[in-house]
Write a protein that holds these residues in place. Structure first.
Motif, mmCIF file in Angstrom:
data_model
loop_
_atom_site.group_PDB
_atom_site.id
_atom_site.type_symbol
_atom_site.label_atom_id
_atom_site.label_comp_id
_atom_site.label_asym_id
_atom_site.label_seq_id
_atom_site.Cartn_x
_atom_site.Cartn_y
_atom_site.Cartn_z
ATOM 1 N N PRO A 25 0.819 -1.213 0.000
ATOM 2 C CA PRO A 25 0.000 0.000 0.000
ATOM 3 C C PRO A 25 0.853 1.264 0.000
ATOM 4 C CG PRO A 25 -0.543 -1.434 1.867
ATOM 5 C CD PRO A 25 0.657 -1.999 1.206
ATOM 6 N N HIS A 26 0.366 2.257 -0.709
ATOM 7 C CA HIS A 26 0.956 3.604 -0.728
ATOM 8 C C HIS A 26 2.405 3.613 -1.187
ATOM 9 C CE1 HIS A 26 -2.768 4.630 1.100
ATOM 10 N NE2 HIS A 26 -2.510 3.900 2.163
ATOM 11 N N PHE A 27 2.701 2.808 -2.198
ATOM 12 C CA PHE A 27 4.045 2.802 -2.791
ATOM 13 C C PHE A 27 3.905 2.885 -4.295
ATOM 14 C CE2 PHE A 27 7.752 0.819 -4.678
ATOM 15 C CZ PHE A 27 8.778 1.452 -4.001
ATOM 16 N N PRO A 28 4.614 3.724 -4.972
ATOM 17 C CA PRO A 28 5.633 4.655 -4.474
ATOM 18 C C PRO A 28 5.071 5.956 -3.932
ATOM 19 C CG PRO A 28 5.538 4.782 -6.855
ATOM 20 C CD PRO A 28 4.557 3.708 -6.429
ATOM 21 N N MET A 33 -1.655 1.109 -4.876
ATOM 22 C CA MET A 33 -1.542 -0.248 -4.327
ATOM 23 C C MET A 33 -0.569 -0.994 -5.246
ATOM 24 S SD MET A 33 -3.425 -0.268 -1.686
ATOM 25 C CE MET A 33 -4.117 -1.806 -1.198
ATOM 26 N N PHE A 34 0.715 -0.927 -4.916
ATOM 27 C CA PHE A 34 1.776 -1.457 -5.768
ATOM 28 C C PHE A 34 1.717 -2.979 -5.826
ATOM 29 C CE2 PHE A 34 6.176 -2.769 -6.631
ATOM 30 C CZ PHE A 34 6.442 -2.038 -7.773
ATOM 31 N N GLN A 35 1.727 -3.517 -7.031
ATOM 32 C CA GLN A 35 1.695 -4.961 -7.261
ATOM 33 C C GLN A 35 3.140 -5.433 -7.425
ATOM 34 O OE1 GLN A 35 -1.614 -6.500 -7.395
ATOM 35 N NE2 GLN A 35 -2.034 -4.438 -6.650
ATOM 36 N N ASP A 36 3.711 -5.974 -6.370
ATOM 37 C CA ASP A 36 5.128 -6.334 -6.324
ATOM 38 C C ASP A 36 5.338 -7.764 -6.805
ATOM 39 O OD1 ASP A 36 7.806 -6.648 -5.771
ATOM 40 O OD2 ASP A 36 7.550 -6.642 -3.585
ATOM 41 N N ILE A 180 -3.853 -10.734 -20.365
ATOM 42 C CA ILE A 180 -3.506 -10.477 -18.962
ATOM 43 C C ILE A 180 -3.824 -11.720 -18.147
ATOM 44 C CG2 ILE A 180 -4.061 -9.061 -16.948
ATOM 45 C CD1 ILE A 180 -4.974 -6.869 -18.990
ATOM 46 N N LEU A 181 -2.887 -12.092 -17.277
ATOM 47 C CA LEU A 181 -3.130 -13.272 -16.443
ATOM 48 C C LEU A 181 -4.070 -12.985 -15.284
ATOM 49 C CD1 LEU A 181 0.304 -15.119 -16.253
ATOM 50 C CD2 LEU A 181 -1.521 -15.291 -17.949
ATOM 51 N N VAL A 182 -3.795 -11.939 -14.491
ATOM 52 C CA VAL A 182 -4.592 -11.690 -13.284
ATOM 53 C C VAL A 182 -4.869 -10.205 -13.104
ATOM 54 C CG1 VAL A 182 -3.725 -13.761 -12.092
ATOM 55 C CG2 VAL A 182 -2.571 -11.567 -11.746
ATOM 56 N N GLU A 183 -5.919 -9.915 -12.349
ATOM 57 C CA GLU A 183 -6.240 -8.538 -11.975
ATOM 58 C C GLU A 183 -5.416 -8.140 -10.754
ATOM 59 O OE1 GLU A 183 -10.426 -7.195 -12.074
ATOM 60 O OE2 GLU A 183 -10.850 -9.332 -12.407
ATOM 61 N N PRO A 184 -5.212 -6.829 -10.567
ATOM 62 C CA PRO A 184 -4.503 -6.382 -9.354
ATOM 63 C C PRO A 184 -5.285 -6.761 -8.115
ATOM 64 C CG PRO A 184 -4.793 -4.567 -10.904
ATOM 65 C CD PRO A 184 -5.584 -5.722 -11.424
ATOM 66 N N ARG A 185 -4.560 -7.140 -7.096
ATOM 67 C CA ARG A 185 -5.194 -7.443 -5.804
ATOM 68 C C ARG A 185 -5.243 -6.192 -4.954
ATOM 69 N NH1 ARG A 185 -1.537 -11.207 -3.497
ATOM 70 N NH2 ARG A 185 -2.421 -10.381 -1.620
ATOM 71 N N GLN A 186 -6.217 -6.152 -4.087
ATOM 72 C CA GLN A 186 -6.323 -5.082 -3.091
ATOM 73 C C GLN A 186 -6.114 -5.716 -1.724
ATOM 74 O OE1 GLN A 186 -6.833 -1.851 -4.116
ATOM 75 N NE2 GLN A 186 -6.746 -2.704 -6.170
ATOM 76 N N ILE A 187 -5.846 -4.906 -0.752
ATOM 77 C CA ILE A 187 -5.711 -5.409 0.614
ATOM 78 C C ILE A 187 -6.957 -5.000 1.373
ATOM 79 C CG2 ILE A 187 -4.440 -5.221 2.775
ATOM 80 C CD1 ILE A 187 -1.922 -4.832 1.211
#
Length: 191
Positions: A25-28, A33-36, A180-187
């Motif tokens: 969360p909150h990066f950068p 919501m950065f997907q690392d 696209i393989l997957v959607e971004p996840r949220q926390i």
């Protein structure tokens, strides 16, 4: 199009890939919501499944060039290229490649950036796949398409591990398919 909508609905590999991607969360900056994907690379099975899904899709498409967008496209592109019998061409940020390059500038939310490729790396008529880790606006992928098309390549498709369901830049891809393989996840309950 999402992999789950194209023959992989219910495939447990997609869930494992999604779960292997850490959400920061909150990066950068605040609100992102950065997907690392570095955590995906640490999970041997999920990383292999990611590459395998792309290889299964592109194996029989007569692709001769896999063009990886700096820097995270470099993590998936070479493995895919080797498996399908194609060459890997890095698309780099400015002043990272020695020798003669061809450049394509593109707009960011606040400013511009540029992709470069070695002159002669791609020949007219070659069939290319563009790979990156994530697509949000489509600006970088659009620049990659334009760069490859300027040297006469046929861009077959763009592929990303993670992408928004409504990619704002889909229309910017000049009609090129996006896989696209997957959607971004949220926390949940974050911040």
């Amino acid at each position: 199009m999402f992999a789950a909508e194209n023959g992989l609905k219910g495939d447990p590999r997609l869930q494992a890939i999604s779960e292997a991607i850490r959400v920061v969360p909150h990066f950068p900056k605040q609100g992102i919501m950065f997907q690392d994907i570095t955590t995906l690379l640490l999970d041997h099975k999920a990383f292999k499944d990611t590459v395998d899904i792309f290889v299964d899709r592109y194996r029989d498409m007569d692709i001769s060039v896999v063009a990886g967008v700096e820097a995270r496209g470099f993590m998936f592109g070479p493995s895919i290229a080797l498996a399908i019998g194609a060459k890997f061409v890095p698309l780099r940020k400015p002043r990272k490649l020695p020798g003669k390059v061809i450049s394509e500038e593109y707009e960011l939310e606040y400013g511009t950036d540029c992709l470069e490729m070695h002159v002669g790396a791609v020949q007219p008529g070659e069939r290319a796949l563009v790979i990156d880790d994530l697509v949000a606006t489509g600006g970088t992928l659009s620049a990659a398409i334009r760069l490859l098309e300027r040297v006469g390549a046929e861009v077959v498709e763009c592929a990303c591990v993670v992408g928004l369901r409504e990619v704002k830049g889909q229309r910017r891809l000049n009609g090129k398919p996006l896989y696209i393989l997957v959607e971004p996840r949220q926390i949940d309950n974050c911040c």
